[in-house]
Scaffold this motif. Structure first.
Motif, PDB file in Angstrom:
ATOM      1  N   TRP A   1      71.648  -3.897 -10.939  1.00 14.50           N
ATOM      2  CA  TRP A   1      70.834  -3.127 -11.900  1.00 14.50           C
ATOM      3  C   TRP A   1      70.083  -2.018 -11.187  1.00 14.50           C
ATOM      4  O   TRP A   1      70.034  -0.870 -11.660  1.00 14.50           O
ATOM      5  N   PHE A   2      69.518  -2.338 -10.042  1.00 18.58           N
ATOM      6  CA  PHE A   2      68.687  -1.392  -9.291  1.00 18.58           C
ATOM      7  C   PHE A   2      69.525  -0.190  -8.846  1.00 18.58           C
ATOM      8  O   PHE A   2      69.109   0.965  -8.984  1.00 18.58           O
ATOM      9  N   VAL A   3      70.699  -0.469  -8.338  1.00 16.20           N
ATOM     10  CA  VAL A   3      71.578   0.607  -7.872  1.00 16.20           C
ATOM     11  C   VAL A   3      72.011   1.477  -9.056  1.00 16.20           C
ATOM     12  O   VAL A   3      71.983   2.716  -8.989  1.00 16.20           O
ATOM     13  N   ALA A   4      72.368   0.831 -10.150  1.00 12.75           N
ATOM     14  CA  ALA A   4      72.810   1.584 -11.336  1.00 12.75           C
ATOM     15  C   ALA A   4      71.681   2.445 -11.895  1.00 12.75           C
ATOM     16  O   ALA A   4      71.901   3.595 -12.314  1.00 12.75           O
ATOM     17  N   GLN A   5      70.469   1.906 -11.890  1.00  8.37           N
ATOM     18  CA  GLN A   5      69.315   2.680 -12.398  1.00  8.37           C
ATOM     19  C   GLN A   5      69.011   3.874 -11.496  1.00  8.37           C
ATOM     20  O   GLN A   5      68.579   4.926 -11.975  1.00  8.37           O
ATOM     21  N   THR A   6      69.234   3.694 -10.194  1.00  7.71           N
ATOM     22  CA  THR A   6      69.006   4.813  -9.276  1.00  7.71           C
ATOM     23  C   THR A   6      69.984   5.943  -9.594  1.00  7.71           C
ATOM     24  O   THR A   6      69.599   7.118  -9.688  1.00  7.71           O
ATOM     25  N   GLU A   7      71.233   5.585  -9.761  1.00  3.11           N
ATOM     26  CA  GLU A   7      72.231   6.609 -10.062  1.00  3.11           C
ATOM     27  C   GLU A   7      71.914   7.292 -11.396  1.00  3.11           C
ATOM     28  O   GLU A   7      72.044   8.509 -11.535  1.00  3.11           O
ATOM     29  N   ARG A   8      71.447   6.496 -12.334  1.00  4.29           N
ATOM     30  CA  ARG A   8      71.100   7.058 -13.640  1.00  4.29           C
ATOM     31  C   ARG A   8      69.975   8.091 -13.510  1.00  4.29           C
ATOM     32  O   ARG A   8      70.002   9.154 -14.136  1.00  4.29           O
ATOM     33  N   ALA A   9      68.971   7.767 -12.683  1.00  2.00           N
ATOM     34  CA  ALA A   9      67.858   8.708 -12.486  1.00  2.00           C
ATOM     35  C   ALA A   9      68.343   9.984 -11.798  1.00  2.00           C
ATOM     36  O   ALA A   9      67.944  11.091 -12.164  1.00  2.00           O
ATOM     37  N   ILE A  10      69.216   9.826 -10.810  1.00  2.00           N
ATOM     38  CA  ILE A  10      69.738  10.997 -10.085  1.00  2.00           C
ATOM     39  C   ILE A  10      70.464  11.927 -11.053  1.00  2.00           C
ATOM     40  O   ILE A  10      70.302  13.151 -11.015  1.00  2.00           O
ATOM     41  N   GLU A  11      71.245  11.321 -11.947  1.00  2.00           N
ATOM     42  CA  GLU A  11      72.008  12.128 -12.897  1.00  2.00           C
ATOM     43  C   GLU A  11      71.109  12.693 -14.004  1.00  2.00           C
ATOM     44  O   GLU A  11      71.221  13.860 -14.377  1.00  2.00           O
ATOM     45  N   LYS A  12      70.214  11.865 -14.508  1.00  3.95           N
ATOM     46  CA  LYS A  12      69.345  12.300 -15.619  1.00  3.95           C
ATOM     47  C   LYS A  12      68.508  13.514 -15.229  1.00  3.95           C
ATOM     48  O   LYS A  12      68.369  14.458 -15.996  1.00  3.95           O
ATOM     49  N   TYR A  13      67.959  13.467 -14.012  1.00  6.80           N
ATOM     50  CA  TYR A  13      67.081  14.563 -13.583  1.00  6.80           C
ATOM     51  C   TYR A  13      67.824  15.611 -12.750  1.00  6.80           C
ATOM     52  O   TYR A  13      67.204  16.497 -12.181  1.00  6.80           O
ATOM     53  N   LYS A  14      69.168  15.467 -12.687  1.00 11.56           N
ATOM     54  CA  LYS A  14      70.004  16.445 -11.971  1.00 11.56           C
ATOM     55  C   LYS A  14      69.474  16.688 -10.551  1.00 11.56           C
ATOM     56  O   LYS A  14      69.190  17.822 -10.152  1.00 11.56           O
ATOM     57  N   MET A  15      69.351  15.597  -9.792  1.00 14.34           N
ATOM     58  CA  MET A  15      68.745  15.686  -8.456  1.00 14.34           C
ATOM     59  C   MET A  15      69.702  16.284  -7.427  1.00 14.34           C
ATOM     60  O   MET A  15      69.350  17.177  -6.680  1.00 14.34           O
ATOM     61  N   PHE A  16      70.930  15.744  -7.372  1.00 12.09           N
ATOM     62  CA  PHE A  16      71.945  16.246  -6.453  1.00 12.09           C
ATOM     63  C   PHE A  16      73.279  15.622  -6.834  1.00 12.09           C
ATOM     64  O   PHE A  16      73.317  14.702  -7.664  1.00 12.09           O
ATOM     65  N   THR A  17      74.330  16.150  -6.230  1.00 19.32           N
ATOM     66  CA  THR A  17      75.666  15.619  -6.513  1.00 19.32           C
ATOM     67  C   THR A  17      76.251  14.980  -5.254  1.00 19.32           C
ATOM     68  O   THR A  17      75.676  15.107  -4.172  1.00 19.32           O
TER      69      THR A  17
ATOM     70  N   VAL B   1      61.784   7.189  -8.867  1.00 25.21           N
ATOM     71  CA  VAL B   1      60.562   7.518  -9.594  1.00 25.21           C
ATOM     72  C   VAL B   1      60.333   6.642 -10.829  1.00 25.21           C
ATOM     73  O   VAL B   1      59.219   6.549 -11.324  1.00 25.21           O
ATOM     74  N   ARG B   2      61.358   5.966 -11.295  1.00 25.86           N
ATOM     75  CA  ARG B   2      61.181   5.113 -12.477  1.00 25.86           C
ATOM     76  C   ARG B   2      61.041   3.634 -12.125  1.00 25.86           C
ATOM     77  O   ARG B   2      60.956   2.789 -13.007  1.00 25.86           O
ATOM     78  N   PHE B   3      61.037   3.321 -10.834  1.00 23.47           N
ATOM     79  CA  PHE B   3      60.877   1.915 -10.425  1.00 23.47           C
ATOM     80  C   PHE B   3      59.431   1.596 -10.123  1.00 23.47           C
ATOM     81  O   PHE B   3      58.758   2.351  -9.402  1.00 23.47           O
ATOM     82  N   TYR B   4      58.973   0.467 -10.615  1.00 23.28           N
ATOM     83  CA  TYR B   4      57.674  -0.038 -10.180  1.00 23.28           C
ATOM     84  C   TYR B   4      57.765  -0.380  -8.690  1.00 23.28           C
ATOM     85  O   TYR B   4      58.840  -0.728  -8.188  1.00 23.28           O
ATOM     86  N   GLU B   5      56.608  -0.340  -8.041  1.00 23.76           N
ATOM     87  CA  GLU B   5      56.592  -0.635  -6.606  1.00 23.76           C
ATOM     88  C   GLU B   5      57.074  -2.059  -6.326  1.00 23.76           C
ATOM     89  O   GLU B   5      57.749  -2.319  -5.339  1.00 23.76           O
ATOM     90  N   ARG B   6      56.761  -2.997  -7.218  1.00 25.12           N
ATOM     91  CA  ARG B   6      57.212  -4.371  -7.006  1.00 25.12           C
ATOM     92  C   ARG B   6      58.741  -4.445  -7.120  1.00 25.12           C
ATOM     93  O   ARG B   6      59.360  -5.345  -6.552  1.00 25.12           O
ATOM     94  N   GLU B   7      59.334  -3.515  -7.839  1.00 22.52           N
ATOM     95  CA  GLU B   7      60.798  -3.523  -7.973  1.00 22.52           C
ATOM     96  C   GLU B   7      61.474  -3.033  -6.692  1.00 22.52           C
ATOM     97  O   GLU B   7      62.506  -3.567  -6.294  1.00 22.52           O
ATOM     98  N   THR B   8      60.912  -2.023  -6.058  1.00 22.53           N
ATOM     99  CA  THR B   8      61.521  -1.579  -4.795  1.00 22.53           C
ATOM    100  C   THR B   8      61.308  -2.640  -3.714  1.00 22.53           C
ATOM    101  O   THR B   8      62.186  -2.881  -2.897  1.00 22.53           O
TER     102      THR B   8
END
Lengths: 365, 64
Positions: free
Chosen positions: A29-45, A244-251
């Motif tokens: 879940w954590f890895v998938a959410q990271t990729e989702r954030a990268i894509e949602k905010y157009k961070m990099f490719t 940026v969307r993860f709580y600190e306890r999640e990381t």
């Protein structure tokens, strides 16, 4: 409490998502959410080299691990700050960082290669061990590089020394530290050809700053707080925050689940600082009302996107520092050059990035 | 059970949830993760007398 997906014992319960997961499904879940954030905010490719700022802490090491797992061309940089007065904090941070990187990465110290990894070495993303989403992990396309920049070696003083000398920060070196880190990270990323500088800022980091800035109505700071800050010139790297969307306890939980050996202790100078005070307050609010931190941040982003702070963005007033050429809003020399006594007449001012290989060379184009 | 957090130790008696134990020693449940006998657990986990409990601060690390 059981995992929503497999009914094994859960390792984390995210009340704000109404979601409890076991170690394996949490890592996925954590890895998938990271990729989702990268894509949602157009961070990099995946075609762009990315520089991750690592510190030996949970957020930054986890970020580098996740980006490699996702197949991004992620290198990293670690900055030795010389915070070893009392507690050998910098030494311990470096040790954790090297322990993480050496098995799979090339280590470059102040521009010189000291450890050359085998291209076939397993990255932590693909190594066996705790739950790994390896079924979907693409092949690593480059040998990750860890750049070590030693501040005392480069500039002649540790961060506590320069802070004491310049009496910045009311007896704490945090202001001198922040200024130096921002400058060096930006310069390395921008001058060595990285498309983006990625930091491990999590949601708690962001809401603590948001709360501080809101309580003081620091509208200029609010205008510039975002998951992505675009590169405004070729001297200003794009800044991105994939966690940026993860709580600190999640990381922290992800790092534990993945067996990442990170430095548990806080920087001795950060203990009791204002940001941690706000984090504590926000956690009390969160305990009373789950989701408070997430909604505070996401609603802020929505307001920002809708233009609430646009008029306060002062990016247009930047010019080049007469000493180092970096963008600055200060007249004459930038704050970094003034603090480190780098004068306009010093053409050989420590150009920390000069000897450091270009991202394209490290990454095979 | 024995509970450790950074350099501190506590001995608590009786069966109690991790969340209640965390509150009892004066910490904020949102601010720590619970590791019981080496395994990460949610804070509703029921702690037993013989358990070794390590609390890990969520706010941690990272300056260089």
């Amino acid at each position: 409490m059981h995992c929503r997906k497999c009914k094994l014992n859960a390792v984390i319960n995210m009340r704000h998502h109404k979601l409890a997961l076991c170690g394996e499904h949490y890592a996925d879940w954590f890895v998938a959410q990271t990729e989702r954030a990268i894509e949602k905010y157009k961070m990099f490719t995946r075609d762009e080299p990315v520089l991750v700022a690592v510190s030996g802490g949970k957020d930054s090491l986890a970020l580098w691990e996740v980006l490699l797992k996702l197949g991004y061309r992620a290198d990293a940089m670690y900055m030795g700050l010389g915070i070893n007065d009392g507690v050998p904090y910098s030494d311990q941070s470096l040790e954790k960082t090297l322990k993480f990187a050496e098995p799979f990465g090339t280590v470059v110290v102040n521009g010189k290669v000291t450890t050359q990894s085998s291209r076939n070495a397993e990255t932590p993303a693909l190594a066996s061990g705790a739950s790994v989403a390896s079924q979907t992990a693409p092949a690593i396309t480059h040998t990750p590089t860890l750049h070590l920049i030693d501040i005392p070696d480069t500039y002649g003083k540790t961060i506590p020394e320069i802070a004491r000398e310049k009496t910045r920060g009311h007896g704490k070196p945090c202001a001198a530290c922040g200024l130096t880190k921002r400058y060096v990270m930006n310069r390395l990323a921008a001058e060595r050809g990285y498309a983006a500088l990625a930091t491990g800022h999590n949601l708690d980091d962001e809401v603590a700053v948001l709360m501080q800035n809101t309580l003081r109505w620091q509208t200029g700071f609010l205008a510039r707080q975002a998951p992505v800050l675009p590169a405004m010139s070729n001297r200003f790297a794009r800044k991105v925050k994939p966690f940026v969307r993860f709580y600190e306890r999640e990381t922290a939980a992800y790092a534990l689940v993945r067996g990442i050996d990170y430095i548990y202790d806080e920087c001795p100078h950060a203990v009791g600082n204002l940001t941690n005070f706000y984090k504590t307050l926000l956690n009390q609010l969160e305990a009373h009302s789950p989701g408070t931190k997430l909604s505070f941040y996401l609603e802020f982003l929505r307001a920002r996107r809708d233009g609430l702070f646009t008029q306060f963005n002062e990016a247009g007033s930047l010019h080049e520092c007469e000493s180092c050429g970096q963008p600055t809003s200060a007249p004459g020399r930038c704050a970094f050059c003034r603090m480190w006594d780098i004068g306009a007449d010093r053409a050989d001012a420590p150009l920390l990035a000069a000897d450091i290989p270009l991202a394209a060379d490290l990454n095979g184009g | 059970m024995e509970i450790t957090f950074r350099e501190k130790k506590w001995e608590l008696k009786g069966n109690i949830t991790a969340r209640d134990a965390i509150k009892k020693i004066g910490l904020e449940p949102e601010a720590v993760l619970v590791v019981v006998n080496g395994e990460l657990k949610t804070d509703d986990a029921l702690l037993k007398e013989e358990d070794q409990v390590k609390l890990i601060a969520v706010i941690s690390g990272g300056a260089g």
